[in-house]
Motif scaffolding. Structure first.
Motif, PDB file in Angstrom:
ATOM      1  N   GLY A  14       0.858  -1.186   0.000  1.00 24.22           N
ATOM      2  CA  GLY A  14       0.000   0.000   0.000  1.00 24.22           C
ATOM      3  C   GLY A  14       0.891   1.232   0.000  1.00 24.22           C
ATOM      4  N   VAL A  15       0.308   2.385   0.376  1.00 26.49           N
ATOM      5  CA  VAL A  15       1.092   3.613   0.314  1.00 26.49           C
ATOM      6  C   VAL A  15       2.298   3.563   1.255  1.00 26.49           C
ATOM      7  N   MET A  16       2.138   2.917   2.431  1.00 30.87           N
ATOM      8  CA  MET A  16       3.257   2.902   3.392  1.00 30.87           C
ATOM      9  C   MET A  16       4.427   2.084   2.865  1.00 30.87           C
ATOM     10  N   GLY A  17       4.124   0.904   2.328  1.00 31.23           N
ATOM     11  CA  GLY A  17       5.195   0.046   1.820  1.00 31.23           C
ATOM     12  C   GLY A  17       5.859   0.652   0.599  1.00 31.23           C
ATOM     13  N   ALA A  18       5.052   1.180  -0.332  1.00 34.97           N
ATOM     14  CA  ALA A  18       5.614   1.732  -1.566  1.00 34.97           C
ATOM     15  C   ALA A  18       6.483   2.949  -1.261  1.00 34.97           C
ATOM     16  N   SER A  19       5.994   3.814  -0.362  1.00 38.82           N
ATOM     17  CA  SER A  19       6.759   5.007   0.005  1.00 38.82           C
ATOM     18  C   SER A  19       8.056   4.626   0.721  1.00 38.82           C
ATOM     19  N   THR A  20       7.965   3.634   1.614  1.00 31.55           N
ATOM     20  CA  THR A  20       9.167   3.197   2.331  1.00 31.55           C
ATOM     21  C   THR A  20      10.192   2.629   1.352  1.00 31.55           C
ATOM     22  N   ALA A  21       9.743   1.764   0.439  1.00 32.98           N
ATOM     23  CA  ALA A  21      10.670   1.161  -0.532  1.00 32.98           C
ATOM     24  C   ALA A  21      11.337   2.250  -1.370  1.00 32.98           C
ATOM     25  N   TYR A  22      10.537   3.226  -1.815  1.00 29.19           N
ATOM     26  CA  TYR A  22      11.107   4.306  -2.634  1.00 29.19           C
ATOM     27  C   TYR A  22      12.138   5.113  -1.831  1.00 29.19           C
ATOM     28  N   VAL A 155      -0.272   7.588  -6.405  1.00 32.59           N
ATOM     29  CA  VAL A 155       0.832   7.709  -5.440  1.00 32.59           C
ATOM     30  C   VAL A 155       1.536   6.359  -5.274  1.00 32.59           C
ATOM     31  N   VAL A 156       0.756   5.289  -5.124  1.00 36.06           N
ATOM     32  CA  VAL A 156       1.377   3.957  -4.951  1.00 36.06           C
ATOM     33  C   VAL A 156       2.153   3.565  -6.207  1.00 36.06           C
ATOM     34  N   PHE A 340      -3.439   7.677   4.151  1.00 36.29           N
ATOM     35  CA  PHE A 340      -2.996   7.903   2.771  1.00 36.29           C
ATOM     36  C   PHE A 340      -2.176   9.189   2.687  1.00 36.29           C
ATOM     37  N   MET A 341      -2.718  10.255   3.275  1.00 35.65           N
ATOM     38  CA  MET A 341      -2.064  11.565   3.156  1.00 35.65           C
ATOM     39  C   MET A 341      -0.706  11.605   3.848  1.00 35.65           C
ATOM     40  N   HIS A 342      -0.495  10.738   4.843  1.00 31.29           N
ATOM     41  CA  HIS A 342       0.776  10.756   5.566  1.00 31.29           C
ATOM     42  C   HIS A 342       1.778   9.737   5.019  1.00 31.29           C
ATOM     43  N   GLY A 343       1.382   9.008   3.980  1.00 35.70           N
ATOM     44  CA  GLY A 343       2.261   7.986   3.396  1.00 35.70           C
ATOM     45  C   GLY A 343       3.606   8.534   2.929  1.00 35.70           C
ATOM     46  N   PRO A 344       3.620   9.649   2.193  1.00 36.56           N
ATOM     47  CA  PRO A 344       4.926  10.164   1.755  1.00 36.56           C
ATOM     48  C   PRO A 344       5.862  10.443   2.936  1.00 36.56           C
ATOM     49  N   ALA A 345       5.369  11.158   3.958  1.00 39.07           N
ATOM     50  CA  ALA A 345       6.207  11.484   5.119  1.00 39.07           C
ATOM     51  C   ALA A 345       6.624  10.219   5.866  1.00 39.07           C
ATOM     52  N   ALA A 346       5.678   9.279   6.018  1.00 38.20           N
ATOM     53  CA  ALA A 346       5.965   8.078   6.803  1.00 38.20           C
ATOM     54  C   ALA A 346       7.085   7.254   6.165  1.00 38.20           C
ATOM     55  N   GLY A 347       7.097   7.155   4.833  1.00 40.47           N
ATOM     56  CA  GLY A 347       8.149   6.396   4.149  1.00 40.47           C
ATOM     57  C   GLY A 347       9.508   7.056   4.310  1.00 40.47           C
ATOM     58  N   LEU A 348       9.500   8.395   4.242  1.00 39.30           N
ATOM     59  CA  LEU A 348      10.748   9.146   4.435  1.00 39.30           C
ATOM     60  C   LEU A 348      11.301   8.907   5.843  1.00 39.30           C
ATOM     61  N   LEU A 349      10.413   9.004   6.841  1.00 33.13           N
ATOM     62  CA  LEU A 349      10.833   8.839   8.240  1.00 33.13           C
ATOM     63  C   LEU A 349      11.281   7.403   8.506  1.00 33.13           C
TER      64      LEU A 349
END
Ligand SMILES: Cc1cc2nc3c(=O)[nH]c(=O)nc-3n(C[C@H](O)[C@H](O)[C@H](O)COP(=O)(O)OP(=O)(O)OC[C@H]3O[C@@H](n4cnc5c(N)ncnc54)[C@H](O)[C@@H]3O)c2cc1C
Length: 384
Positions: A14-22, A155-156, A340-349
């Motif tokens: 989902g958004v968390m995994g995809a953002s984290t991987a990126y 986003v994903v 969903f909206m916090h996915g970009p920040a969460a992956g960065l962190l």
């Protein structure tokens, strides 16, 4: 074929995994593997969500997550190379009682202190903004023109494609069935397609995060809760700038979706569970409330409806943390229906936690796993 080893294995596409991987890949982590049990990425909570993005929260940490994340969505197309249908119609929280108004006044003061241009509108101002709604009972509203909408699938897919370009490997239809822990640290991830030896595992399993944590012997209080959405057939007369409206005391919301309206309402009697079938009795009650508030909907047909799962923690805040026991087990989950909206920040962190040993872009101590055992919980109230 699954690789035999990985620097980091991310569980959940989902958004968390995809953002984290990126974010791991863009920081130079060369051997990132993402495993998703569904046949497609973004098929669960992320793909079923309403796409709302907002600054209007009741706790500082959620506002700060938005202050980090929403500008990342604004830069998304330029940085990641994928359109995400970003729109800024604003969020309007309708308030029908003095207690909620007092709480939202305090929220707006806190948001303004952090630089968010939210404000309280009078009943007259609300009528001017959304004349299509029945507003006799509304005493005021909280409004922020910088809140809006984006496309979760874009986003994903954008993060996943960018991660792949940076050599991350992504496997769908691959369920994680076991997490091997040796001498107090993560050693491998097991699937029916093979085992991957690794010293770092990220639990980005959304509503299933509690189950995935249990595979590592961790008791993570994330529970799945069914939530439903209805999209209507096209309706004449809805202005292009119709906002994301939330009837706060009824947990009822509307926004424009194409030429029609997307609406949802949270069933207060829903019990935790993984059932994602549509509860038609609830659809009836929801549409009755929706038509009362928004009489134009009486002329609309039902185009689509679906159910998805919120991933709810006891304080409606996520966990973004790396554990000591077992070491190498990371959690980015429990966003409680507004992730969903916090996915970009969460992956960065999460990438900072893994690669630097701590998150430095934002102080996220409040989101540590240990807060549940310590009883150090601060509740988010702006949950819909
Ligand atoms: C109806 C509804 C409306 C919403 N509206 C909004 C909104 O307007 N704005 C907003 O910001 N948020 C909204 N949300 C919340 C938002 O959708 C979630 O907070 C966010 O998508 C969570 O992302 P995730 O990556 O953690 O979870 P998911 O997208 O569910 O991803 C987790 C993935 O993990 C996979 N997985 C689970 N177990 C395993 C396993 N063992 N092995 C491999 N893979 C596994 C799942 O298949 C899933 O694809 C809404 C949610 C719902 C249900």
């Amino acid at each position: 074929m699954l690789p035999k080893t990985a620097e980091v294995v991310v569980i959940g596409g989902g958004v968390m995994g995809a953002s984290t991987a990126y974010h791991l890949a863009t920081r130079g982590c060369r051997n990132v593997v993402l495993l998703e049990k569904a046949p497609f990425l973004g098929a669960e909570a992320t793909g079923k969500c309403a796409g709302g993005i907002r600054y209007q929260f009741s706790t500082e940490i959620n506002v700060r997550l938005s202050l980090l994340s929403l500008p990342m969505l604004e830069r998304f197309e330029e940085e990641i190379g994928q359109a995400i249908d970003l729109r800024w119609p604003g969020y309007l929280f309708l308030l029908d009682n003095a207690r909620d108004l007092a709480a939202f006044r305090a929220n707006v003061a806190m948001q303004n202190r952090l630089g968010v241009p939210s404000r309280i509108l009078s009943a007259g101002e609300v009528r001017a903004k959304v004349p299509l709604l029945r507003l006799d009972d509304i005493i005021a509203a909280a409004w922020c023109h910088k809140d809006g909408l984006a496309d979760p699938n874009g986003v994903v897919q954008g993060y996943a494609a960018a991660a792949r370009r940076l050599a991350a490997q992504i496997f769908t239809a691959t369920e994680v069935t076991g997490i091997r822990v040796e001498s107090g640290r993560v050693a491998a991830v097991e699937t029916r397609r093979g085992t991957i030896a690794t010293r770092a595992v990220v639990n980005a399993a959304g509503p299933w995060a509690g189950q995935v944590a249990a595979l590592a012997g961790v008791d993570l209080p994330v529970v799945p809760l069914r939530r439903q959405i209805v999209v209507t057939t096209p309706l004449k007369g809805i202005p292009d700038d119709f906002p994301f409206v939330i009837d706060f005391s009824r947990s009822l919301y509307f926004h424009r979706e194409g030429q029609g309206i997307l609406t949802g309402q949270s069933n207060p009697d829903e019990r935790p569970g993984f059932d994602q079938s549509v509860d038609h009795a609830w659809t009836e009650r929801h549409l009755e409330a929706a038509m009362w508030r928004f009489p134009l909907l009486e002329r609309a047909g039902l185009l689509r409806e679906w159910a998805g799962l919120y991933e709810v923690t006891p304080d409606a805040h996520p966990v973004i943390d790396g554990l000591r026991d077992p070491a190498g087990f990371y959690i980015v989950a429990g966003f409680s229906g507004h992730g969903f909206m916090h996915g970009p920040a969460a992956g960065l962190l999460m990438a900072e936690l893994i690669l630097d040993g701590r998150a430095h872009t934002l102080d996220i101590r409040q989101l540590r796993f240990g807060r549940f055992a310590e009883g150090d919980l601060v509740r988010e109230h702006n949950v819909v």
